[in-house]
Scaffold this motif. Structure first.
Motif, mmCIF file in Angstrom:
data_model
loop_
_atom_site.group_PDB
_atom_site.id
_atom_site.type_symbol
_atom_site.label_atom_id
_atom_site.label_comp_id
_atom_site.label_asym_id
_atom_site.label_seq_id
_atom_site.Cartn_x
_atom_site.Cartn_y
_atom_site.Cartn_z
ATOM 1 N N ALA A 241 36.159 67.958 9.507
ATOM 2 C CA ALA A 241 35.741 67.251 10.739
ATOM 3 C C ALA A 241 34.326 67.649 11.164
ATOM 4 O O ALA A 241 33.553 66.805 11.631
ATOM 5 N N SER A 242 33.982 68.927 10.971
ATOM 6 C CA SER A 242 32.657 69.383 11.423
ATOM 7 C C SER A 242 31.543 68.721 10.615
ATOM 8 O O SER A 242 30.399 68.697 11.035
ATOM 9 N N GLN A 243 31.897 68.184 9.426
ATOM 10 C CA GLN A 243 30.884 67.436 8.646
ATOM 11 C C GLN A 243 31.057 65.927 8.799
ATOM 12 O O GLN A 243 30.521 65.154 8.011
ATOM 13 N N GLY A 244 31.850 65.524 9.752
ATOM 14 C CA GLY A 244 31.973 64.092 10.026
ATOM 15 C C GLY A 244 33.177 63.427 9.395
ATOM 16 O O GLY A 244 33.337 62.217 9.505
ATOM 17 N N ILE A 245 34.056 64.207 8.730
ATOM 18 C CA ILE A 245 35.244 63.593 8.114
ATOM 19 C C ILE A 245 36.279 63.273 9.206
ATOM 20 O O ILE A 245 36.316 63.929 10.244
ATOM 21 N N GLY A 246 37.116 62.253 8.928
ATOM 22 C CA GLY A 246 38.071 61.798 9.940
ATOM 23 C C GLY A 246 37.307 60.998 10.970
ATOM 24 O O GLY A 246 36.546 60.107 10.623
ATOM 25 N N LEU A 247 37.473 61.362 12.218
ATOM 26 C CA LEU A 247 36.710 60.652 13.247
ATOM 27 C C LEU A 247 35.428 61.402 13.574
ATOM 28 O O LEU A 247 34.792 61.128 14.582
ATOM 29 N N GLY A 248 35.099 62.400 12.746
ATOM 30 C CA GLY A 248 33.785 63.019 12.888
ATOM 31 C C GLY A 248 33.739 64.175 13.846
ATOM 32 O O GLY A 248 34.752 64.611 14.380
ATOM 33 N N ASN A 249 32.516 64.664 14.030
ATOM 34 C CA ASN A 249 32.369 65.889 14.806
ATOM 35 C C ASN A 249 32.002 65.643 16.262
ATOM 36 O O ASN A 249 31.876 66.562 17.036
ATOM 37 N N GLN A 250 31.806 64.362 16.631
ATOM 38 C CA GLN A 250 31.443 64.129 18.035
ATOM 39 C C GLN A 250 32.563 64.587 18.970
ATOM 40 O O GLN A 250 32.311 64.945 20.108
ATOM 41 N N PHE A 251 33.822 64.603 18.415
ATOM 42 C CA PHE A 251 34.945 64.987 19.277
ATOM 43 C C PHE A 251 34.932 66.463 19.588
ATOM 44 O O PHE A 251 35.467 66.896 20.595
ATOM 45 N N LEU A 252 34.315 67.235 18.677
ATOM 46 C CA LEU A 252 34.199 68.660 18.957
ATOM 47 C C LEU A 252 33.356 68.867 20.210
ATOM 48 O O LEU A 252 33.578 69.810 20.968
ATOM 49 N N ASP A 253 32.407 67.966 20.426
ATOM 50 C CA ASP A 253 31.567 68.096 21.618
ATOM 51 C C ASP A 253 32.384 68.027 22.907
ATOM 52 O O ASP A 253 31.976 68.560 23.926
ATOM 53 N N ASP A 254 33.549 67.363 22.824
ATOM 54 C CA ASP A 254 34.394 67.275 24.025
ATOM 55 C C ASP A 254 34.910 68.647 24.456
ATOM 56 O O ASP A 254 35.390 68.814 25.566
ATOM 57 N N LEU A 255 34.842 69.624 23.534
ATOM 58 C CA LEU A 255 35.393 70.951 23.838
ATOM 59 C C LEU A 255 34.410 71.855 24.553
ATOM 60 O O LEU A 255 34.772 72.948 24.993
ATOM 61 N N ARG A 256 33.153 71.430 24.620
ATOM 62 C CA ARG A 256 32.093 72.359 25.002
ATOM 63 C C ARG A 256 32.326 73.115 26.309
ATOM 64 O O ARG A 256 31.932 74.251 26.453
ATOM 65 N N HIS A 257 32.989 72.480 27.275
ATOM 66 C CA HIS A 257 33.135 73.140 28.570
ATOM 67 C C HIS A 257 34.520 73.743 28.801
ATOM 68 O O HIS A 257 34.826 74.182 29.901
ATOM 69 N N ALA A 258 35.339 73.762 27.734
ATOM 70 C CA ALA A 258 36.699 74.300 27.898
ATOM 71 C C ALA A 258 36.649 75.810 28.162
ATOM 72 O O ALA A 258 35.822 76.524 27.600
ATOM 73 N N ASP A 259 37.541 76.278 29.041
ATOM 74 C CA ASP A 259 37.661 77.723 29.280
ATOM 75 C C ASP A 259 38.588 78.357 28.250
ATOM 76 O O ASP A 259 38.501 79.550 27.984
ATOM 77 N N ALA A 260 39.515 77.559 27.737
ATOM 78 C CA ALA A 260 40.455 78.064 26.733
ATOM 79 C C ALA A 260 40.955 76.884 25.918
ATOM 80 O O ALA A 260 40.849 75.733 26.354
ATOM 81 N N LEU A 261 41.487 77.187 24.732
ATOM 82 C CA LEU A 261 42.004 76.121 23.865
ATOM 83 C C LEU A 261 43.494 76.330 23.603
ATOM 84 O O LEU A 261 43.963 77.465 23.522
ATOM 85 N N ILE A 262 44.195 75.211 23.480
ATOM 86 C CA ILE A 262 45.580 75.251 22.989
ATOM 87 C C ILE A 262 45.549 74.569 21.634
ATOM 88 O O ILE A 262 45.187 73.385 21.544
ATOM 89 N N HIS A 263 45.904 75.315 20.585
ATOM 90 C CA HIS A 263 46.000 74.670 19.272
ATOM 91 C C HIS A 263 47.443 74.202 19.116
ATOM 92 O O HIS A 263 48.364 75.015 19.013
#
Ligand SMILES: Nc1nc2c(ncn2[C@@H]2O[C@H](COP(=O)(O)OP(=O)(O)OP(=O)(O)O)[C@@H](O)[C@H]2O)c(=O)[nH]1
Ligand SMILES: [Mg+2]
Length: 405
Positions: free
Chosen positions: A92-114
């Motif tokens: 995904a970080s190289q654009g596979i799937g729906l790409g890496n723009q979605f990672l940008d949605d995480l930028r302001h998260a205080d914590a992640l749930i995997h």
């Protein structure tokens, strides 16, 4: 939601159950589907974290009027924003799937749930399969987030180092500037450098050093709790044991987002009494006087399965436990910024408009300066106009300052 609301983002491969989890813990109605990439645009919802409100110990509960969430006689429900993003796949970080723009949605998260699918019924791309072993999902997902940050840093690395040398900045200052897009403060970078034991000058860093920095930064800036989801399915037990053996130091919580969502729906339709996180529910058969709608045989069967496969076996659906685990492991504390430390009124509003109007959830150990930064325009101003009590500048009112709270 205000900028200072605690933000938790759900990540994971497609079809892991991220949107179902969001719908289970909030009032969101995100689309859920048994095919990959049901979610494209991020979905948001609000969950509530229960804490003790200081209004109770000051016997001022009748005056307490939270601007967000609510307070029920000293039990305060503070909003937490939950974000559900598009599924990530290997590459995904190289654009596979729906790409890496979605990672940008995480930028302001205080914590992640995997959210991990432990049913073994979806492959790494979220496609239906049988007998899939999810034990590699944790590694590759973390690698994708790592690669996203690493590549963002490396793209500008030569220029970063040139500027760093020209302005004689410290490594922490330079890195903080490069990572400011992730809501990163100087103390976070300093703590990362200390934990990674990186003391060499920035111009001597090679790629391996940057990798070491990014791996530690990820842990410090984006702490993660792992929800092992779909525990109601038959192969779950076996996969859960495998994952626990493979990652003995990860924070795991066992969940069935589907069951939690199902129970909330039946409750809202008047078929059962159920409160989020509880170990059981009540039906009209259990308590004929409870004023509940009668269940047909099909619903009775489904509810029996819910008890047998999830509630009696695991104690609850686990969804609320994910949120409380985040709050506990990150040592999140509530802070109540007030303008007036004597009557607990807020900036810009008289006491008659209510007290303890704001509550911000922060990770303990945060400095006043960082807190002001987090609150930015809202509390940055409060911080500067704080009261002087007994010759001491008091910037914040935190529950930590009330012994015994
Ligand atoms: N058995 C079971 N199925 C679940 C559970 N949680 C979600 N599902 C199912 O898994 C499928 C995918 O759920 P979604 O919530 O849409 O998954 P997602 O992770 O948001 O997927 P994308 O939006 O494609 O990334 C749906 O068919 C859900 O009903 C669970 O706890 N148990
Ligand atoms: Mg989704």
């Amino acid at each position: 939601m205000s900028k200072s609301t605690f933000l938790v983002a759900c990540v994971g491969k497609p079809s892991a159950g991220k949107s179902t989890f969001l719908n289970a813990v909030t009032d969101a109605t995100a689309k859920m589907g048994n095919y990959p990439f049901t979610t494209i645009e991020p979905n948001r919802g609000v969950a509530y974290h229960g804490i003790t409100c200081p209004c109770a110990r000051f016997q001022k509960s009748t005056l307490c009027r939270p601007r967000h969430g609510h307070c029920d006689q000293g039990k305060r429900f503070v909003p937490i924003e939950i974000l559900d993003i598009a599924g990530l796949v290997p590459g995904a970080s190289q654009g596979i799937g729906l790409g890496n723009q979605f990672l940008d949605d995480l930028r302001h998260a205080d914590a992640l749930i995997h959210v991990v699918d432990v049913s073994g019924t979806t492959d790494a791309h979220g496609k239906a399969t049988v007998g899939y072993d999810p034990s590699d999902d944790i590694d590759w997902l973390r690698q994708e987030i790592h690669a996203w940050i690493f590549h963002n840093l490396m793209r500008k690395w030569p220029g970063t180092v040139r500027r760093h040398l020209a302005i004689k900045a410290t490594p922490a200052e330079t890195l903080q500037q490069q990572l400011s897009g992730y809501g990163t403060t100087l103390p976070v970078v300093i703590s990362t450098l200390e934990q990674a034991q990186l003391t060499s000058p920035l111009d001597q860093w090679d790629e391996d050093t940057v990798h070491r920095f990014v791996a530690t930064f990820l842990k410090v800036r984006f702490p993660m709790v792992i929800a092992l989801n779909k525990i109601d399915s038959t192969a779950a037990d076996q996969n859960v044991s495998k994952l626990m053996r493979k990652y003995p130091s990860e924070q795991f919580v066992l969940t069935s987002a589907l069951v939690e969502h199902f129970l909330k729906t039946l409750r809202d339709q008047g078929y059962i009494h159920y409160r989020e996180g509880e170990e059981d529910f009540t039906t009209a058969d259990d308590d004929p006087a409870a004023g509940l709608k009668p269940l047909d045989e099909k619903l009775k069967g489904r509810l029996n399965n819910v008890r047998d496969l999830v509630l009696f076996r695991y104690g609850s659906t686990g969804c609320q436990d994910v949120l409380s685990t985040i709050m506990d492991t990150l040592h999140v504390i509530p802070v109540f910024p007030v303008k007036n430390i004597r009557n607990f009124a807020s900036e810009g509003t008289p006491q008659t408009d209510g007290i303890f109007r704001d509550c911000v959830l922060i990770r303990s150990g945060i400095t006043v300066r960082e807190f002001a930064w987090k609150m930015f325009s809202e509390a940055g101003k409060l911080y500067h106009t704080a009261e002087t009590v007994g010759g001491i500048q008091v910037s914040l009112l935190s529950v930590d300052m009330f012994p015994g709270q």
